[in-house]
Motif scaffolding. Structure first.
Motif, short mmCIF file in Angstrom:
data_model
loop_
_atom_site.label_atom_id
_atom_site.label_comp_id
_atom_site.label_asym_id
_atom_site.label_seq_id
_atom_site.Cartn_x
_atom_site.Cartn_y
_atom_site.Cartn_z
N SER A 106 53.84 4.55 -19.05
CA SER A 106 54.93 3.96 -18.63
C SER A 106 56.16 5.10 -18.54
CB SER A 106 55.51 2.84 -19.47
OG SER A 106 54.63 1.76 -19.36
N ALA A 107 56.37 6.12 -19.29
CA ALA A 107 57.23 6.94 -19.21
C ALA A 107 56.94 8.10 -18.27
CB ALA A 107 57.46 7.71 -20.52
N MET A 108 55.64 8.36 -18.11
CA MET A 108 55.20 9.42 -17.05
C MET A 108 55.26 8.78 -15.67
SD MET A 108 52.32 9.98 -14.86
CE MET A 108 50.97 8.99 -15.62
N ALA A 109 55.09 7.43 -15.60
CA ALA A 109 55.16 6.66 -14.12
C ALA A 109 56.76 6.65 -13.69
CB ALA A 109 54.36 5.27 -14.32
N VAL A 112 57.59 10.09 -12.44
CA VAL A 112 57.07 10.06 -11.12
C VAL A 112 57.97 9.39 -10.09
CG1 VAL A 112 55.01 9.86 -9.60
CG2 VAL A 112 54.72 10.70 -11.85
N ALA A 113 58.45 8.11 -10.55
CA ALA A 113 58.91 7.41 -9.83
C ALA A 113 60.57 7.94 -9.50
CB ALA A 113 59.38 5.80 -10.37
N LEU A 114 61.33 8.49 -10.55
CA LEU A 114 62.48 9.00 -10.12
C LEU A 114 62.31 10.34 -9.43
CD1 LEU A 114 63.76 9.10 -13.92
CD2 LEU A 114 64.59 7.64 -12.05
N LEU A 115 61.17 10.90 -9.49
CA LEU A 115 60.89 12.19 -8.37
C LEU A 115 60.56 11.83 -6.96
CD1 LEU A 115 59.14 14.48 -10.94
CD2 LEU A 115 61.62 14.57 -10.12
N GLY A 116 60.57 10.41 -6.99
CA GLY A 116 60.22 9.89 -5.54
C GLY A 116 58.72 9.79 -4.98
N GLY A 117 57.67 9.77 -6.22
CA GLY A 117 56.49 9.63 -6.01
C GLY A 117 55.76 8.40 -6.16
N LEU A 118 56.59 7.26 -6.66
CA LEU A 118 55.89 6.13 -6.97
C LEU A 118 57.11 5.10 -6.58
CD1 LEU A 118 53.72 4.32 -8.28
CD2 LEU A 118 54.96 4.46 -10.36
N GLU A 119 56.74 4.01 -5.83
CA GLU A 119 57.59 2.94 -5.51
C GLU A 119 57.03 1.66 -5.67
OE1 GLU A 119 58.18 2.87 -1.55
OE2 GLU A 119 59.64 4.52 -1.43
N VAL A 120 57.71 0.66 -6.42
CA VAL A 120 57.28 -0.65 -7.15
C VAL A 120 57.76 -1.48 -5.79
CG1 VAL A 120 57.47 -2.50 -8.63
CG2 VAL A 120 57.43 -0.02 -9.21
N ASN A 219 44.61 3.49 -20.03
CA ASN A 219 43.71 3.21 -19.18
C ASN A 219 44.10 1.55 -18.45
OD1 ASN A 219 42.25 5.20 -18.92
ND2 ASN A 219 40.29 4.47 -19.51
N PHE A 220 44.48 0.67 -19.38
CA PHE A 220 44.77 -0.66 -19.10
C PHE A 220 46.52 -0.41 -18.20
CE2 PHE A 220 47.50 -4.33 -20.06
CZ PHE A 220 46.80 -5.36 -19.63
N THR A 221 47.12 0.31 -18.84
CA THR A 221 48.61 0.24 -18.29
C THR A 221 48.59 0.87 -16.70
OG1 THR A 221 49.32 0.67 -20.59
CG2 THR A 221 50.93 1.21 -18.59
N GLN A 222 47.55 1.94 -16.47
CA GLN A 222 47.71 2.49 -15.34
C GLN A 222 46.95 1.35 -14.43
OE1 GLN A 222 45.59 6.14 -14.61
NE2 GLN A 222 44.54 5.74 -16.42
N GLY A 223 46.10 0.74 -14.94
CA GLY A 223 45.08 -0.10 -13.92
C GLY A 223 45.83 -1.18 -13.60
N TRP A 224 46.24 -2.13 -14.74
CA TRP A 224 46.87 -3.44 -14.70
C TRP A 224 48.44 -3.38 -14.44
CZ3 TRP A 224 49.81 -7.14 -17.20
CH2 TRP A 224 49.87 -8.23 -16.55
N VAL A 225 49.14 -2.70 -15.18
CA VAL A 225 50.59 -2.71 -14.98
C VAL A 225 51.00 -2.21 -13.65
CG1 VAL A 225 52.74 -2.11 -15.83
CG2 VAL A 225 50.91 -2.94 -17.46
N PHE A 226 50.31 -0.74 -13.50
CA PHE A 226 50.92 -0.08 -12.20
C PHE A 226 50.18 -0.23 -11.15
CE2 PHE A 226 53.53 1.58 -15.96
CZ PHE A 226 54.52 1.67 -15.50
N SER A 227 48.89 -0.62 -11.18
CA SER A 227 47.95 -0.90 -10.02
C SER A 227 47.51 0.50 -9.41
CB SER A 227 48.34 -1.93 -9.11
OG SER A 227 48.72 -3.09 -9.43
N ALA A 263 51.94 14.01 -15.70
CA ALA A 263 51.08 13.57 -16.70
C ALA A 263 50.85 14.66 -17.77
CB ALA A 263 49.95 12.79 -16.06
N MET A 264 50.34 15.77 -17.04
CA MET A 264 49.93 17.05 -17.66
C MET A 264 50.65 17.35 -18.87
SD MET A 264 47.90 19.17 -14.65
CE MET A 264 48.01 20.62 -15.64
#
Length: 294
Positions: A106-109, A112-120, A219-227, A263-264
Motif C-alpha cells: 500500500s505504501a509503495m502504491a 506511485v500514485a503521488l508520482l502520477g503513475g496510479l489513479e483510483v 500478492n493479495f493486496t496488489q491483486g484484490w485491493v489495487f486490481s 517497489a524495488m
C-alpha cells in the motif's frame, strides 16, 4: 537407526543423500510434484472459480505442502523440521507478516500514485475476492516452502547466508521470467525484492511464518485491493478500479507494480533492515568451509 544403511566404509549413500545440494534437489522435486498433483485433484473436484470453496481448497493445498515439507525434514534430513512451522510463533509472525505485506504494498502504491503513475477511479466491490485469496495462499506457502524452506536453507548450509541470499534471489527472479509479460527488468525487480525481503524475513526468524505472511499479503493486496497484475498475469477484478499511467519504470508496465522502481527501492530498504537486524542478532551463517556463525 539409519533408513539408508552404509554400503562401504568412508562415504556412504547416507552421506550423499544428507549433503545439502542433494537434499535441495530431492525435496524441491518432491514438493513440486506434490503441489502439481494436489492442484490437478482440485481441478477434478471442479470447485467454482470465485467461491469460498476455491479458497478452502487452496488452504488444503497449503496444508498438504507444509506437511510434506515437514515429512521431508523428518525422514530425509532427520531433523525436527517442525521448528520451521512452530505453532507458538504462528500468531505473531504470520500475523505480523500479513500486516507488513499489506502496509508495504500500500505504501509503495501510494508513492506511485503521488508520482502520477496510479489513479483510483472508483470502488468496484468484492470482485474476484475468493480466487485472489486462493492465489495468495497457494503462492505464499508453496513458493516460500520451495525457495526459503528448501533452496535458501540448503544453499545457506553450503555458501553461507550472503551467498544464499544472492543465489536465491537470482533463481527466484529467473523463475518469474516464465510468467506472462515478464521482462529482464521485471525479473531483476522480483529478484531484488524477494531476495532481500523474504530471505531477510527467514533469516531473522529462522521460520517460514513471516515470509509466508509477507508474500501472501503482498500478492493479495496488489491483486484484490489495487486490481493490478500479479507478476504479469491479467489484471484481476479487485476492490478498487485503478488505472496505471506513465513510464514502465514507474508503473511496472504489463508485469505490474512490483516491477516498479519504487517497489524495488522500498522493498530493498525493508529487506535491508531485516538483514541488518538479523546480523545484529548473529543469525547469519558462514559458508560450510568456514564452519562457524557470524
Amino acid at each position: 537407526m539409519d533408513v539408508i544403511a552404509p554400503q562401504h566404509g568412508g562415504i556412504t549413500l547416507r552421506h550423499i543423500v544428507a549433503f545439502p545440494l542433494t537434499l535441495l534437489v530431492i525435496e524441491f522435486a518432491v514438493i513440486v510434484i506434490a503441489a502439481i498433483l494436489v492442484q490437478k485433484t482440485i481441478h477434478l473436484v471442479g470447485a467454482e472459480r470465485d467461491s469460498a470453496s476455491i479458497a478452502v481448497l487452496a488452504l488444503a493445498t497449503a496444508v498438504v505442502v507444509a506437511l510434506i515439507y515437514l515429512a521431508c525434514c523428518r525422514w530425509i534430513e532427520r531433523r525436527p523440521g517442525s521448528s520451521d512451522f512452530a505453532p507458538g510463533a504462528m500468531p505473531l509472525e504470520l500475523g505480523g507478516g500479513l500486516i507488513a505485506g499489506v502496509v508495504l504494498f500500500s505504501a509503495m502504491a501510494g508513492v506511485v500514485a503521488l508520482l502520477g503513475g496510479l489513479e483510483v477511479l472508483g470502488v468496484r466491490g468484492p470482485g474476484q475476492f475468493w480466487s485472489i485469496v486462493a492465489m495468495a495462499v497457494v503462492s505464499g506457502v508453496v513458493e516460500e516452502v520451495l525457495f526459503r524452506g528448501i533452496v535458501f536453507r540448503h544453499l545457506e548450509a553450503m555458501v553461507g547466508s550472503w551467498g544464499a541470499l544472492a543465489l536465491t534471489a537470482l533463481l527466484f527472479g529467473a523463475a518469474h521470467l516464465a510468467n506472462p509479460n515478464a521482462t529482464l527488468f521485471a525479473a531483476f525487480a522480483i529478484a531484488l525484492e524477494a531476495g532481500l525481503m523474504l530471505g531477510g524475513a527467514y533469516i531473522l526468524t529462522r521460520r517460514l511464518w513471516l515470509p509466508i505472511g509477507i508474500h501472501a499479503a503482498w500478492n493479495f493486496t496488489q491483486g484484490w485491493v489495487f486490481s493490478v497484475p500479479v507478476s504479469g498475469t491479467a489484471p484481476p477484478l479487485g476492490l478498487l478500479i485503478t488505472r496505471r499511467i506513465g513510464p514502465d519504470w514507474l508503473t511496472g508496465g504489463d508485469f505490474g507494480l512490483e516491477a516498479s522502481a519504487v517497489a524495488m527501492v522500498l522493498v530493498a530498504l525493508a529487506g535491508g533492515v531485516m538483514v541488518w537486524v538479523a546480523t545484529k542478532r548473529s543469525r547469519l551463517l558462514q559458508p560450510m568451509w568456514v564452519g562457524s556463525t557470524s
